[in-house]
Design an enzyme around this catalytic site. Structure first.
Site, mmCIF file in Angstrom:
data_model
loop_
_atom_site.group_PDB
_atom_site.id
_atom_site.type_symbol
_atom_site.label_atom_id
_atom_site.label_comp_id
_atom_site.label_asym_id
_atom_site.label_seq_id
_atom_site.Cartn_x
_atom_site.Cartn_y
_atom_site.Cartn_z
ATOM 1 N N TYR A 1 0.668 -1.336 0.034
ATOM 2 C CA TYR A 1 -0.003 0.066 0.023
ATOM 3 C C TYR A 1 0.877 1.095 -0.062
ATOM 4 O O TYR A 1 0.521 2.297 -0.682
ATOM 5 C CB TYR A 1 -1.039 -0.081 1.155
ATOM 6 C CG TYR A 1 -2.202 -0.895 0.818
ATOM 7 C CD1 TYR A 1 -3.277 -0.146 0.213
ATOM 8 C CD2 TYR A 1 -2.080 -2.077 1.309
ATOM 9 C CE1 TYR A 1 -4.494 -1.154 -0.002
ATOM 10 C CE2 TYR A 1 -3.112 -2.868 1.029
ATOM 11 C CZ TYR A 1 -4.325 -2.586 0.478
ATOM 12 O OH TYR A 1 -5.477 -3.306 0.173
ATOM 13 N N GLU B 1 -8.782 -7.550 4.433
ATOM 14 C CA GLU B 1 -7.766 -8.745 3.781
ATOM 15 C C GLU B 1 -7.229 -9.667 4.750
ATOM 16 O O GLU B 1 -7.222 -11.099 4.639
ATOM 17 C CB GLU B 1 -6.732 -8.013 2.739
ATOM 18 C CG GLU B 1 -7.331 -7.252 1.585
ATOM 19 C CD GLU B 1 -6.512 -6.224 1.152
ATOM 20 O OE1 GLU B 1 -7.203 -5.521 0.368
ATOM 21 O OE2 GLU B 1 -5.308 -5.993 1.427
#
Length: 392
Positions: A98, A140
């Site tokens: 990310y 996730e």
């Protein structure tokens, strides 16, 4: 949760950012792939990058999430997070990736918007990005835990034990673990398949599982369409090894006894095949209306299997449409799927599977028949444009 100050800045700047997203996202991807070419080769769908659909997906997700901070809709936000998180999990995305996206995305925003990106504006959009990223990372990690794997460790090698031609341009593969049985899955889920291409890239595509959830083997079908499917059609046979992921996906059969409407087009029949196998195996007695559209009867994948499964359910019926009517057969309709004379009970739950244009048309028809939006769910084949009001 983002701050009130950030929410005010988003409200003031969202129109400008939305208007520039078509410029921001290609700029972002060019930057990121220049710095990390392995992401284009081994993670992102490079075919979708070439035609510009993947940047539009990112643009739609960011804009939708930002707007939901201004006009809250918990169900819509959950839909976006679930859909993206399941796709990320099937690719083995982890938290460390990310910051890479953040770095190159914000460099693109600054370059495109220039002086409009004041420190206050940058801080607000930075806060929004990490709100969305941290929400996705958390979900996730939950998906990884539910699957019993370490975050990102979703890949395994399996062996092809059967290959079957299910249409002129579609092949079904059955795969088995090297030792023991493969994990069970939820009906309607998919796996990722990664293949080595001649230029050294390892591209990934997702395919719906078409067998029963507790089978010790997995089965999926591949339509000939693109470089990964060409590899599978031309090079993969019984005894070969494939690199596949743990099953993920948020299309699921609802609990209870409400009537089901399962509508699909083309190779979009594959999730429906998996759902029907589960209904048959569990002796489900709820009413099930199966609708399928295809180009022709001769090119329809899983045609016989679909009919056989419907016949095994006590309250199921099948209706089919063919664009090419010369081989339609008795009882089939000619042309595109139409719900004009299809009766839809208000408590029906609809599950739709197919390309974006088909989904939009059928979803619109169901809404026109006053089926509540929250009772319409879908799995799209190809990049999905996320929009506010587009709940699945």
């Amino acid at each position: 949760m983002i701050s009130d100050q950030t929410r005010a800045v988003l409200a003031a700047t969202l129109p400008a950012v939305e208007g520039a997203l078509d410029d921001i996202t290609p700029n972002f991807y060019q930057r990121m792939f220049a710095a990390h070419p392995e992401l284009l080769d081994n993670l992102f769908n490079r075919a979708n990058q070439k035609i510009g659909t993947q940047p539009k997906v990112l643009a739609g997700s960011i804009a939708a999430f930002a707007r939901l901070q201004l006009i809250p809709d918990a169900a819509q936000q959950k839909f976006i997070i679930e859909r993206v998180a399941h796709k990320h999990a099937s690719l083995g995305v982890v938290a460390d990736q990310y910051p890479i996206v953040h770095e190159h995305l914000f460099a693109a925003i600054v370059e495109v918007l220039g002086e409009a990106v004041t420190p206050e504006v940058a801080a607000a959009w930075d806060e929004l990005y990490w709100e969305m990223a941290n929400t996705l990372i958390g979900r996730e990690n939950e998906l990884y835990a539910d699957a019993g794997v370490t975050p990102g460790d979703v890949w395994r090698d399996v062996v092809i034990v059967e290959r079957e031609q299910v249409a002129p341009d579609a092949v079904s593969f059955t795969v088995a673990a090297r030792d023991g049985a493969l994990p069970s899955f939820t009906p309607g889920q998919y796996i990722s398949v990664q293949v080595p291409l001649d230029d050294g890239a390892h591209q990934i595509r997702q395919y719906s599982l078409t067998g029963a959830p507790n089978d010790p083997q997995w089965r999926f079908s591949v339509k000939l369409d693109g470089e990964v499917s060409s590899y599978l059609h031309e090079r993969v046979f019984e005894g070969d090894t494939l690199h596949v992921s743990t099953p993920f996906g948020d299309l699921a059969l609802p609990e209870g006894d409400a009537p089901l409407l399962l509508a699909s087009a083309g190779i979009g029949c594959t999730p429906v095949i998996g759902l029907l196998h589960h209904l048959v195996q569990t002796g489900d007695t709820r009413p099930v209306h199966v609708l399928h559209a295809d180009r022709s009867r001769s090119r329809q994948p899983h045609r016989g299997e679909l009919a056989d499964l419907v016949d095994k359910l006590p309250q199921a019926r099948l209706e089919q449409w063919y664009e090419n009517g010369h081989d339609a057969g008795d009882g089939a309709r000619i042309g595109f799927m139409s719900l004009d004379d299809i009766s839809i009970a208000p408590e029906t739950v609809a599950l739709l599977c197919g390309p974006a244009g088909f989904l939009s048309s059928v979803r619109g028809s169901l809404l026109a028949k006053d089926l509540p939006e929250e009772r319409i769910h879908y799995e799209t084949f190809g990049p999905e444009l996320v929009r506010v009001g587009g709940r699945g």
